[in-house]
Design a protein around this motif. Sequence first.
Motif, short mmCIF file in Angstrom:
data_model
loop_
_atom_site.label_atom_id
_atom_site.label_comp_id
_atom_site.label_asym_id
_atom_site.label_seq_id
_atom_site.Cartn_x
_atom_site.Cartn_y
_atom_site.Cartn_z
N SER A 69 39.39 43.44 35.30
CA SER A 69 39.85 42.14 35.76
C SER A 69 40.54 42.21 37.13
O SER A 69 40.66 41.20 37.82
CB SER A 69 40.81 41.52 34.74
OG SER A 69 41.90 42.39 34.49
N SER A 70 41.00 43.39 37.52
CA SER A 70 41.66 43.52 38.82
C SER A 70 40.67 43.85 39.94
O SER A 70 41.06 43.91 41.11
CB SER A 70 42.72 44.62 38.75
OG SER A 70 42.14 45.88 38.43
N GLN A 113 44.98 35.76 44.23
CA GLN A 113 43.85 36.25 45.01
C GLN A 113 44.13 36.02 46.49
O GLN A 113 44.85 35.09 46.87
CB GLN A 113 42.56 35.53 44.61
CG GLN A 113 42.18 35.69 43.14
CD GLN A 113 41.69 37.09 42.81
OE1 GLN A 113 41.39 37.89 43.70
NE2 GLN A 113 41.62 37.39 41.52
N GLY A 171 35.90 29.91 39.04
CA GLY A 171 36.47 29.92 37.70
C GLY A 171 36.79 28.52 37.20
O GLY A 171 36.48 28.16 36.06
N MET A 183 34.82 40.48 39.34
CA MET A 183 35.09 39.11 38.93
C MET A 183 34.22 38.13 39.71
O MET A 183 33.72 37.15 39.14
CB MET A 183 36.58 38.78 39.15
CG MET A 183 37.54 39.73 38.45
SD MET A 183 37.18 39.99 36.70
CE MET A 183 37.69 38.43 36.02
N MET A 214 34.04 42.00 33.15
CA MET A 214 35.16 41.20 33.65
C MET A 214 36.43 41.47 32.86
O MET A 214 37.53 41.46 33.42
CB MET A 214 34.79 39.71 33.59
CG MET A 214 33.66 39.32 34.52
SD MET A 214 33.14 37.60 34.35
CE MET A 214 34.50 36.75 35.15
N LYS A 218 38.11 42.72 42.32
CA LYS A 218 37.69 41.43 42.87
C LYS A 218 36.16 41.28 42.87
O LYS A 218 35.62 40.22 42.54
CB LYS A 218 38.23 41.28 44.29
CG LYS A 218 37.91 39.94 44.93
CD LYS A 218 38.54 39.84 46.30
CE LYS A 218 38.20 38.52 46.97
NZ LYS A 218 38.80 38.41 48.32
N MET A 226 41.74 35.22 34.63
CA MET A 226 41.40 35.44 36.04
C MET A 226 42.15 34.46 36.95
O MET A 226 42.65 34.83 38.02
CB MET A 226 39.89 35.28 36.24
CG MET A 226 39.41 35.48 37.66
SD MET A 226 37.66 35.04 37.82
CE MET A 226 37.76 33.26 37.73
N CYS A 285 31.43 35.81 37.81
CA CYS A 285 31.50 34.34 37.88
C CYS A 285 30.23 33.75 38.48
O CYS A 285 29.68 32.76 37.98
CB CYS A 285 32.71 33.91 38.70
SG CYS A 285 34.28 34.11 37.86
N HIS A 320 38.77 31.74 42.34
CA HIS A 320 39.43 30.69 41.58
C HIS A 320 38.59 29.41 41.57
O HIS A 320 38.53 28.71 40.55
CB HIS A 320 40.81 30.40 42.16
CG HIS A 320 41.83 31.41 41.74
ND1 HIS A 320 43.13 31.37 42.17
CD2 HIS A 320 41.74 32.49 40.92
CE1 HIS A 320 43.81 32.38 41.64
NE2 HIS A 320 42.98 33.08 40.88
#
Length: 768
Positions: A448-449, A489, A498, A454, A444, A451, A484, A458, A495
């Motif tokens: 981080s970019s 997004q 997260g 991530m 992650m 998707k 993140m 998560c 999100h």
Amino acid sequence: MTNGWPDNSPDRLEDICVQFCATNIETFAAKNETSGQYDLQEGITLPKSICDKLLKALVDIKPSTVHENFTIFSDTARSQLSSICLRKSRINDKCLKLLENQPIVDLELSNCQELTRESLKTINKFQRTLKSVRIEGRSLFYNCDENTNALDESAVLECPNLRTLCIQDYDFNNPDDLVLSTFLLTLPRLTHLDLSNCGLCAEHVTSFQSLPQLRSLNLSNIMKEDGSDTENKQLLTHIGQLKSLRHLDISVADDPVKFLQPDKTLSDLVSALPQLVSLDISGTNLPGYEKFTPVSHQLHANSSQNCAEEEECCIVGLNGRQFKFLGLLDCLHDPCFRENLPAEQVTGHGTEDQVLLSVQRYQDRSVMLCSALNKLFHLFQAGVVSDQCKALECLLEGMQRHPADPHVQISGSASLFYIAKGDQKENLTQKQKRKVIDLVLDGMEAFSSEKKMMRNGCLTLCYFNVSQDVLYCYSRISRVLLDMLKVEQEDDFIHRIGIYLLNCLACQVNKQQKALVGKLGAIDTMLMIIKKKLDKEECDDMMEVAWSSMWNITDETAENCKRFINCDGMLLFLRCLKMFKDRGELLRNMMGLMGNIAEVKDLRHQLMNSSYITVFSDLLDSTSDGIEVSYNAAGVLAHLASDGPDRWCKDKPSREDVLSRLTRAIKRWDITSKRNINYRSFEPILRLLVHFDTPEVQLWAVWALCNLTKVYPEKYCELLENEGGIPRLSVVLNDPRSQQDIKELITSILQNLQAFKEKPDEEDMDNT
């Protein structure tokens, strides 16, 4: 072992000590102020059994600075190394030279970009003991002199005892570079040669005949899809001259290599290599089409010819041969699905065993590993992976070996998710859990970019127990999640997860950890999310959990309460209240946060204005979410009122009117109401007991304690007693200034405590 899973035992004491020393190098070494490197402290000698482990730990912890520690191992009388792996470290020629007297047996210098051909001379100093060398990348073959790139013929490995040599990602077709035939002449005892991903031509293979003991040859990704059939067949013809070969790898990643006559080409190759027991032809069409014997309905007497036809090999080119290993991953026409494959072990995707073997076998080849990982993911998706322990260990090893490859990390993390949530998750040991969490966070952070990365990360983290499994890396996981959440997004799914994870973490941590996540930007990030939702006029679970998270991390953490105020949180509070006044859970979370701010004496003046007081007073009459909104509003007003009349705002509503409404609200509440609140300490409530001049404040405090000790005695009776609540309540009970309704509530509290003490526990009940 439990169903193939290891025992959930801690690390060995020796390993723990090695990790501690690697993390705290000053415990046994001193930094030389002149050179900036570390030397062993006077009088310390490292046991031989831990030297290799210590160096590995130093490389794993900080490969970018491990070169600063090499002087620790420069004195062979005080430390001895035998196996060293310096993958992607910043070691240079000078540092490696410090080890020239060490009895090195196994040496890996993969992608060490600061090494030049000068280090070949150091490697030759290991010639007496050196048995295995692995080199990836070109840097070691560069001349340190910038005026010339050519490698003279004297730059060779003079290691006559070398058994295994691996050189990857090097182009031997460049006439100015390393001359392969010269390089191999000084290695008479070589048994294993790996030149995968190198630039080779067919003529290079003839130089292998200078290796009389060669038994294993890896030429993976040497044949090219865009090469001619004649060129690739010529390469195989030269390989066929190596009569002593037992293991041969001519696999291809990416685009498959196609031969015009695959059956004959494969048959000619294996016929020329009579001792071959291991063959990898993955990514080619060499297995050909499956040969089907036409079915005849005419009855025949059994004959030897019929038996032979029944046992005929399903791969025509291998007819009559049996192998210990056969690589068929990503071959054309899917030969791995055929019956009676002529090998004990086979890579491919026809069975779980084939897929797991592929992941295990191709750890060093990112493209083939990624293909195998994708196939493993589909098995997990279908719910048919039985040996999840083996799958997990292979996944972790592959992800650890390729930290910079997004495809490996994404594919691997997708399968880790299914293990973390699967029916065998209870078998994971604590060490395995930490390794999964660490590698997921590695991915992650690095991507981080991405998707998918991530999302996978998560979702995987969601299936771990926060208090038992995740808190050891609280700071790191909080930083990753907050970073993140700051990235836009296309949808809110990532999100949502997260924020959920951050909220779960916030419920479990102490004051110091809450302050830390505040410094990392948690308040700012939550307010940013809330503002975006307000601008869209959306109130969803993200909005509610964002307020809940701030409620949790401001609990008894004045620094975070102050951050909320300084980030214009009160303006967003009013906007939310105005726009979504009928959302009970949202109001409860917002007012819970207001309660935390009101507990901080230095911040109460920030709430003391007419607009806020009016809002809090009106919410006293709220029936949203049971009594929660009304209760939290009363708590805020009780704390504000505790500062006395002189601190009350000069505008309306008046202090008397608010306190009157406060009393009416408290007397309306059912003392047996169940609560959606979690107190870690009663100290903020107990502090209100001394305000005899404002009995309304005392009333709210004792009502809260009475309700909590009555409805949740197991949780709150002991907390109240441990914090010295009984003597403080007794003072109020016996004071003549105390009102009767307050005394009655205190009497009920003491009765709740006594009833809890007298209640027999389950063990006593079972024994009666």
